[in-house]
Design a protein around this motif. Structure first.
Motif, PDB file in Angstrom:
ATOM      1  N   VAL A  40       0.845  -1.192   0.000  1.00  0.00           N
ATOM      2  CA  VAL A  40       0.000   0.000   0.000  1.00  0.00           C
ATOM      3  C   VAL A  40       0.879   1.240   0.000  1.00  0.00           C
ATOM      4  O   VAL A  40       1.790   1.375   0.832  1.00  0.00           O
ATOM      5  CB  VAL A  40      -0.939   0.021   1.225  1.00  0.00           C
ATOM      6  CG1 VAL A  40      -1.829   1.264   1.190  1.00  0.00           C
ATOM      7  CG2 VAL A  40      -1.797  -1.240   1.263  1.00  0.00           C
ATOM      8  N   VAL A  41       0.591   2.153  -0.914  1.00  0.00           N
ATOM      9  CA  VAL A  41       1.291   3.429  -0.999  1.00  0.00           C
ATOM     10  C   VAL A  41       0.270   4.553  -0.894  1.00  0.00           C
ATOM     11  O   VAL A  41      -0.710   4.585  -1.656  1.00  0.00           O
ATOM     12  CB  VAL A  41       2.085   3.558  -2.319  1.00  0.00           C
ATOM     13  CG1 VAL A  41       2.690   4.963  -2.455  1.00  0.00           C
ATOM     14  CG2 VAL A  41       3.173   2.505  -2.393  1.00  0.00           C
ATOM     15  N   VAL A  42       0.478   5.452   0.059  1.00  0.00           N
ATOM     16  CA  VAL A  42      -0.365   6.629   0.220  1.00  0.00           C
ATOM     17  C   VAL A  42       0.389   7.841  -0.313  1.00  0.00           C
ATOM     18  O   VAL A  42       1.526   8.107   0.097  1.00  0.00           O
ATOM     19  CB  VAL A  42      -0.749   6.852   1.697  1.00  0.00           C
ATOM     20  CG1 VAL A  42      -1.471   8.192   1.874  1.00  0.00           C
ATOM     21  CG2 VAL A  42      -1.636   5.714   2.186  1.00  0.00           C
ATOM     22  N   VAL A  43      -0.246   8.564  -1.219  1.00  0.00           N
ATOM     23  CA  VAL A  43       0.354   9.759  -1.805  1.00  0.00           C
ATOM     24  C   VAL A  43      -0.301  10.989  -1.201  1.00  0.00           C
ATOM     25  O   VAL A  43      -1.520  11.166  -1.305  1.00  0.00           O
ATOM     26  CB  VAL A  43       0.186   9.773  -3.348  1.00  0.00           C
ATOM     27  CG1 VAL A  43       0.769  11.056  -3.949  1.00  0.00           C
ATOM     28  CG2 VAL A  43       0.839   8.546  -3.961  1.00  0.00           C
ATOM     29  N   GLY A  44       0.491  11.826  -0.562  1.00  0.00           N
ATOM     30  CA  GLY A  44      -0.005  13.093  -0.044  1.00  0.00           C
ATOM     31  C   GLY A  44       0.026  14.128  -1.149  1.00  0.00           C
ATOM     32  O   GLY A  44       1.101  14.598  -1.538  1.00  0.00           O
ATOM     33  N   ASN A  45      -1.143  14.481  -1.656  1.00  0.00           N
ATOM     34  CA  ASN A  45      -1.238  15.389  -2.800  1.00  0.00           C
ATOM     35  C   ASN A  45      -1.192  16.831  -2.287  1.00  0.00           C
ATOM     36  O   ASN A  45      -2.213  17.439  -1.991  1.00  0.00           O
ATOM     37  CB  ASN A  45      -2.533  15.122  -3.571  1.00  0.00           C
ATOM     38  CG  ASN A  45      -2.336  15.240  -5.068  1.00  0.00           C
ATOM     39  OD1 ASN A  45      -1.331  15.752  -5.541  1.00  0.00           O
ATOM     40  ND2 ASN A  45      -3.316  14.760  -5.830  1.00  0.00           N
ATOM     41  N   GLY A  46       0.031  17.355  -2.169  1.00  0.00           N
ATOM     42  CA  GLY A  46       0.207  18.687  -1.617  1.00  0.00           C
ATOM     43  C   GLY A  46       0.319  18.692  -0.112  1.00  0.00           C
ATOM     44  O   GLY A  46       0.142  19.739   0.521  1.00  0.00           O
ATOM     45  N   CYS A  47       0.615  17.543   0.495  1.00  0.00           N
ATOM     46  CA  CYS A  47       0.704  17.459   1.953  1.00  0.00           C
ATOM     47  C   CYS A  47       1.551  16.253   2.351  1.00  0.00           C
ATOM     48  O   CYS A  47       1.829  15.379   1.529  1.00  0.00           O
ATOM     49  CB  CYS A  47      -0.688  17.345   2.572  1.00  0.00           C
ATOM     50  SG  CYS A  47      -1.545  15.791   2.158  1.00  0.00           S
ATOM     51  N   THR A  48       1.941  16.235   3.632  1.00  0.00           N
ATOM     52  CA  THR A  48       2.556  15.054   4.212  1.00  0.00           C
ATOM     53  C   THR A  48       1.447  14.208   4.819  1.00  0.00           C
ATOM     54  O   THR A  48       0.711  14.687   5.684  1.00  0.00           O
ATOM     55  CB  THR A  48       3.568  15.441   5.298  1.00  0.00           C
ATOM     56  OG1 THR A  48       4.601  16.235   4.707  1.00  0.00           O
ATOM     57  CG2 THR A  48       4.183  14.204   5.931  1.00  0.00           C
ATOM     58  N   GLY A  55       3.532  -0.046   8.205  1.00  0.00           N
ATOM     59  CA  GLY A  55       3.544  -0.950   7.066  1.00  0.00           C
ATOM     60  C   GLY A  55       3.070  -0.322   5.768  1.00  0.00           C
ATOM     61  O   GLY A  55       3.128  -0.961   4.717  1.00  0.00           O
ATOM     62  N   VAL A  56       2.596   0.907   5.844  1.00  0.00           N
ATOM     63  CA  VAL A  56       2.127   1.613   4.643  1.00  0.00           C
ATOM     64  C   VAL A  56       3.162   2.656   4.267  1.00  0.00           C
ATOM     65  O   VAL A  56       3.565   3.481   5.104  1.00  0.00           O
ATOM     66  CB  VAL A  56       0.758   2.276   4.901  1.00  0.00           C
ATOM     67  CG1 VAL A  56       0.357   3.157   3.720  1.00  0.00           C
ATOM     68  CG2 VAL A  56      -0.303   1.212   5.152  1.00  0.00           C
ATOM     69  N   ARG A  57       3.610   2.620   3.038  1.00  0.00           N
ATOM     70  CA  ARG A  57       4.597   3.592   2.568  1.00  0.00           C
ATOM     71  C   ARG A  57       3.898   4.867   2.104  1.00  0.00           C
ATOM     72  O   ARG A  57       2.730   4.832   1.693  1.00  0.00           O
ATOM     73  CB  ARG A  57       5.432   2.990   1.441  1.00  0.00           C
ATOM     74  CG  ARG A  57       6.271   1.813   1.922  1.00  0.00           C
ATOM     75  CD  ARG A  57       7.238   1.295   0.882  1.00  0.00           C
ATOM     76  NE  ARG A  57       6.561   0.696  -0.255  1.00  0.00           N
ATOM     77  CZ  ARG A  57       6.747   1.040  -1.523  1.00  0.00           C
ATOM     78  NH1 ARG A  57       7.554   2.051  -1.822  1.00  0.00           N
ATOM     79  NH2 ARG A  57       6.113   0.426  -2.492  1.00  0.00           N
ATOM     80  N   THR A  58       4.617   5.973   2.171  1.00  0.00           N
ATOM     81  CA  THR A  58       4.029   7.258   1.801  1.00  0.00           C
ATOM     82  C   THR A  58       4.929   8.003   0.825  1.00  0.00           C
ATOM     83  O   THR A  58       6.142   7.798   0.769  1.00  0.00           O
ATOM     84  CB  THR A  58       3.797   8.151   3.034  1.00  0.00           C
ATOM     85  OG1 THR A  58       5.058   8.475   3.628  1.00  0.00           O
ATOM     86  CG2 THR A  58       2.901   7.465   4.052  1.00  0.00           C
ATOM     87  N   VAL A  59       4.286   8.869   0.050  1.00  0.00           N
ATOM     88  CA  VAL A  59       4.972   9.809  -0.834  1.00  0.00           C
ATOM     89  C   VAL A  59       4.382  11.180  -0.567  1.00  0.00           C
ATOM     90  O   VAL A  59       3.155  11.331  -0.541  1.00  0.00           O
ATOM     91  CB  VAL A  59       4.791   9.442  -2.321  1.00  0.00           C
ATOM     92  CG1 VAL A  59       5.497  10.461  -3.207  1.00  0.00           C
ATOM     93  CG2 VAL A  59       5.295   8.032  -2.609  1.00  0.00           C
ATOM     94  N   THR A  60       5.229  12.179  -0.379  1.00  0.00           N
ATOM     95  CA  THR A  60       4.768  13.541  -0.144  1.00  0.00           C
ATOM     96  C   THR A  60       5.032  14.385  -1.381  1.00  0.00           C
ATOM     97  O   THR A  60       6.175  14.460  -1.859  1.00  0.00           O
ATOM     98  CB  THR A  60       5.491  14.161   1.069  1.00  0.00           C
ATOM     99  OG1 THR A  60       5.134  13.440   2.246  1.00  0.00           O
ATOM    100  CG2 THR A  60       5.102  15.624   1.239  1.00  0.00           C
TER     101      THR A  60
END
Length: 291
Positions: A40-48, A55-60
């Motif tokens: 699972v990858v969560v993308v912060g669209n204009g935010c952190t 266990g969930v990866r993020t992109v800011t």
């Protein structure tokens, strides 16, 4: 994939940290999925991104790049033979939803994408715009489809990468038609599986202040990018007729035609018209690309 291998799925979820109740529930239902290897990858669209479980990866992203480009960013990070795009206010009511979608794509090698039936969690209603075909009166009728509801859909990774992903510059609206047409132009199909249910609140897309302008602009871009030259004006003429029939307020009509003019001025990106064979396949499947 062998009979004993678990399907690998990269799930992409966008957030703007504006749904503090719905977002954690959406992720919890995603992480509860069984019978799959999930990334699972969560993308912060204009935010952190906030409220992200272990266990969930993020992109800011430093700015809001729009929904389709945000999903492209997530898809480049997520690992899996299938990519599942999931709205952050949706819910998977069963723990085998992703496994069933992946199994469907495994059984149908010609299908590049599979869309479940989307239902409001309170009323059980399936909006017409969630049913990916023209005759949307019966949302329980499944089969081959030529467009998609892009907020909840599973796509074969190889097919998605081969066509270059979503049209990121669309920002919002109609990116699913563009992607579906390009997948069909590569010889694939799509499948609507109403027996597989996903919950999503029945919201009105016109709640977005830019709905009428961007919807109209992207309709023009879609026609200019994807259609053979003789079909583009027919497609846009049908769109204008429907707009005049459906749009009820003068301000909304003005915004629609502002978007239409914006689309005609350019910005649609590289033109790559579908073949006449694809036009015939789409028409035979029930949706000629002038509608």
């Amino acid at each position: 994939m062998s009979e004993t291998a678990r399907p690998t799925i990269g799930a992409v979820v966008l957030t703007m940290n504006d749904r503090p109740v719905e977002f954690p529930q959406a992720l919890a239902s995603l992480l509860a999925q069984e019978g799959v290897d999930l990334d699972v990858v969560v993308v912060g669209n204009g935010c952190t991104p906030d409220q992200v479980p272990p266990g969930v990866r993020t992109v800011t992203l430093g700015e809001n790049v729009g929904i389709p480009e945000g999903r492209n960013v997530g898809a480049r990070e997520a690992r899996g033979e299938y990519i599942f795009f999931f709205d952050n206010d949706a819910l998977l009511p069963s723990t085998d939803t992703l496994a069933r979608l992946a199994a469907l794509l495994e059984r149908k090698p010609d299908a590049a994408y599979a869309q479940p039936r989307i239902c409001d969690p309170t009323t059980g209603e399936t909006l017409r715009r969630w049913v990916p075909r023209l005759r949307a009166g019966d949302p329980e009728r499944g089969g081959t489809v030529t467009v998609m509801a892009e907020g909840v859909v599973m796509i074969r990774r190889t097919a998605f990468d081969a066509v270059g992903g979503w049209p990121g510059h669309f920002f919002l609206f109609h990116e699913g038609i563009d992607l579906a047409w390009r997948l069909w132009n590569q010889g694939h199909t799509g499948h609507y599986a109403p027996e597989i249910i996903v919950n999503h609140p029945a919201t009105d897309p016109a709640r977005h202040a830019t709905f009428y302008r961007l919807s109209a602009r992207n309709r023009v871009w879609l026609a200019r990018r994807a259609l053979p030259a003789p079909l583009a004006p027919l497609n846009l003429a049908v769109w204008m007729l429907l707009t005049l029939t459906r749009v009820r307020t003068r301000s909304a009509l003005r915004a629609s035609f502002d978007g239409f003019r914006e689309g005609l001025r350019g910005g649609h990106g590289e033109r790559s018209p579908m073949t006449w064979r694809t036009v015939a396949r789409l028409s035979f499947a029930g949706r000629p690309p002038i509608v």
